[in-house]
Design a protein around this motif. Structure first.
Motif, mmCIF file in Angstrom:
data_model
loop_
_atom_site.group_PDB
_atom_site.id
_atom_site.type_symbol
_atom_site.label_atom_id
_atom_site.label_comp_id
_atom_site.label_asym_id
_atom_site.label_seq_id
_atom_site.Cartn_x
_atom_site.Cartn_y
_atom_site.Cartn_z
ATOM 1 N N VAL A 21 9.876 31.506 20.089
ATOM 2 C CA VAL A 21 9.998 31.595 18.629
ATOM 3 C C VAL A 21 10.875 30.465 18.105
ATOM 4 O O VAL A 21 10.533 29.808 17.106
ATOM 5 N N LEU A 22 11.975 30.212 18.766
ATOM 6 C CA LEU A 22 12.882 29.157 18.330
ATOM 7 C C LEU A 22 12.242 27.782 18.468
ATOM 8 O O LEU A 22 12.404 26.928 17.593
ATOM 9 N N ARG A 23 11.494 27.586 19.541
ATOM 10 C CA ARG A 23 10.791 26.307 19.693
ATOM 11 C C ARG A 23 9.809 26.097 18.546
ATOM 12 O O ARG A 23 9.718 25.009 17.981
ATOM 13 N N ALA A 24 9.067 27.163 18.220
ATOM 14 C CA ALA A 24 8.090 27.070 17.123
ATOM 15 C C ALA A 24 8.787 26.762 15.799
ATOM 16 O O ALA A 24 8.309 25.920 15.022
ATOM 17 N N GLU A 25 9.894 27.435 15.535
ATOM 18 C CA GLU A 25 10.639 27.191 14.287
ATOM 19 C C GLU A 25 11.115 25.750 14.190
ATOM 20 O O GLU A 25 11.183 25.183 13.105
ATOM 21 N N HIS A 26 11.475 25.179 15.332
ATOM 22 C CA HIS A 26 11.988 23.805 15.367
ATOM 23 C C HIS A 26 10.886 22.784 15.655
ATOM 24 O O HIS A 26 11.177 21.599 15.832
ATOM 25 N N ARG A 27 9.640 23.271 15.713
ATOM 26 C CA ARG A 27 8.495 22.401 16.023
ATOM 27 C C ARG A 27 8.772 21.558 17.264
ATOM 28 O O ARG A 27 8.599 20.337 17.272
ATOM 29 N N MET A 28 9.204 22.249 18.311
ATOM 30 C CA MET A 28 9.604 21.601 19.549
ATOM 31 C C MET A 28 8.666 22.026 20.675
ATOM 32 O O MET A 28 8.394 23.211 20.846
ATOM 33 N N SER A 29 8.185 21.088 21.433
ATOM 34 C CA SER A 29 7.318 21.403 22.570
ATOM 35 C C SER A 29 8.167 21.870 23.749
ATOM 36 O O SER A 29 9.391 21.683 23.773
ATOM 37 N N ARG A 30 7.497 22.482 24.715
ATOM 38 C CA ARG A 30 8.204 22.854 25.944
ATOM 39 C C ARG A 30 8.798 21.617 26.597
ATOM 40 O O ARG A 30 9.922 21.654 27.099
ATOM 41 N N ALA A 31 8.032 20.534 26.606
ATOM 42 C CA ALA A 31 8.503 19.296 27.229
ATOM 43 C C ALA A 31 9.760 18.764 26.535
ATOM 44 O O ALA A 31 10.693 18.299 27.196
ATOM 45 N N ALA A 32 9.797 18.840 25.206
ATOM 46 C CA ALA A 32 10.967 18.354 24.464
ATOM 47 C C ALA A 32 12.197 19.206 24.752
ATOM 48 O O ALA A 32 13.291 18.675 24.964
ATOM 49 N N LEU A 33 12.021 20.531 24.777
ATOM 50 C CA LEU A 33 13.158 21.396 25.103
ATOM 51 C C LEU A 33 13.601 21.163 26.538
ATOM 52 O O LEU A 33 14.801 21.078 26.817
ATOM 53 N N ALA A 34 12.640 21.039 27.435
ATOM 54 C CA ALA A 34 12.971 20.796 28.847
ATOM 55 C C ALA A 34 13.788 19.513 28.998
ATOM 56 O O ALA A 34 14.787 19.480 29.727
ATOM 57 N N ALA A 35 13.382 18.454 28.302
ATOM 58 C CA ALA A 35 14.123 17.193 28.367
ATOM 59 C C ALA A 35 15.538 17.353 27.806
ATOM 60 O O ALA A 35 16.502 16.809 28.351
ATOM 61 N N ALA A 36 15.659 18.134 26.738
ATOM 62 C CA ALA A 36 16.970 18.327 26.097
ATOM 63 C C ALA A 36 17.946 19.087 26.988
ATOM 64 O O ALA A 36 19.161 18.898 26.882
ATOM 65 N N VAL A 37 17.425 19.964 27.858
ATOM 66 C CA VAL A 37 18.307 20.772 28.714
ATOM 67 C C VAL A 37 18.223 20.363 30.185
ATOM 68 O O VAL A 37 18.786 21.024 31.052
ATOM 69 N N ASN A 38 17.491 19.273 30.449
ATOM 70 C CA ASN A 38 17.414 18.682 31.784
ATOM 71 C C ASN A 38 16.773 19.594 32.834
ATOM 72 O O ASN A 38 17.316 19.786 33.920
ATOM 73 N N VAL A 39 15.630 20.181 32.471
ATOM 74 C CA VAL A 39 14.821 20.940 33.428
ATOM 75 C C VAL A 39 13.373 20.491 33.248
ATOM 76 O O VAL A 39 13.068 19.724 32.343
ATOM 77 N N ASN A 40 12.464 20.996 34.085
ATOM 78 C CA ASN A 40 11.060 20.618 33.891
ATOM 79 C C ASN A 40 10.395 21.605 32.934
ATOM 80 O O ASN A 40 10.856 22.730 32.759
ATOM 81 N N PRO A 41 9.317 21.189 32.284
ATOM 82 C CA PRO A 41 8.643 22.056 31.302
ATOM 83 C C PRO A 41 8.154 23.378 31.894
ATOM 84 O O PRO A 41 8.095 24.380 31.182
ATOM 85 N N GLN A 42 7.816 23.394 33.178
ATOM 86 C CA GLN A 42 7.388 24.638 33.815
ATOM 87 C C GLN A 42 8.512 25.677 33.809
ATOM 88 O O GLN A 42 8.255 26.875 33.700
ATOM 89 N N THR A 43 9.743 25.230 33.903
ATOM 90 C CA THR A 43 10.886 26.147 33.844
ATOM 91 C C THR A 43 10.957 26.817 32.482
ATOM 92 O O THR A 43 11.184 28.021 32.383
ATOM 93 N N ILE A 44 10.737 26.050 31.427
ATOM 94 C CA ILE A 44 10.758 26.619 30.074
ATOM 95 C C ILE A 44 9.651 27.650 29.943
ATOM 96 O O ILE A 44 9.858 28.744 29.410
ATOM 97 N N GLY A 45 8.467 27.346 30.443
ATOM 98 C CA GLY A 45 7.354 28.301 30.407
ATOM 99 C C GLY A 45 7.677 29.575 31.160
ATOM 100 O O GLY A 45 7.402 30.680 30.682
#
Length: 95
Positions: A21-45
């Motif tokens: 929900v927060l990613r959607a509100e911020h129009r942020m992809s899994r990849a963008a959040l993953a990069a911001a927190v230094n993990v891979n996008p699969q971890t976010i999923g």
């Protein structure tokens, strides 16, 4: 058993989150959040699906990205929809 995580998913004390929900509100992809927190996008999923629980450090990094306290992003009980929290229905009214 080379790759078994020592952290097991709690069935009696699960951890719910609002990451998607927060990613959607911020129009942020899994990849963008993953990069911001230094993990891979699969971890976010995996976090969003509840297949994986974050470390305390990762939880704090995710909260920092969204500028929210931990309890606004993670909880032991399921979150109610934000619309229900902001606009609670009165008993006896039709929707």
């Amino acid at each position: 058993m080379c790759c078994v995580s020592p952290v097991r998913r709690g069935e009696t004390l699960p951890i719910f989150n609002r990451i998607a929900v927060l990613r959607a509100e911020h129009r942020m992809s899994r990849a963008a959040l993953a990069a911001a927190v230094n993990v891979n996008p699969q971890t976010i999923g995996a976090l969003e699906r509840g297949d994986h629980y974050p470390s305390l450090d990762l939880a704090f990094r995710i909260c920092e990205v969204f500028g929210l306290p931990v309890e606004a992003v993670f909880a032991r009980t399921e979150f109610t929809p934000l619309s229900a929290e902001v606009y609670p229905r009165e008993k006896g009214t039709l929707s």
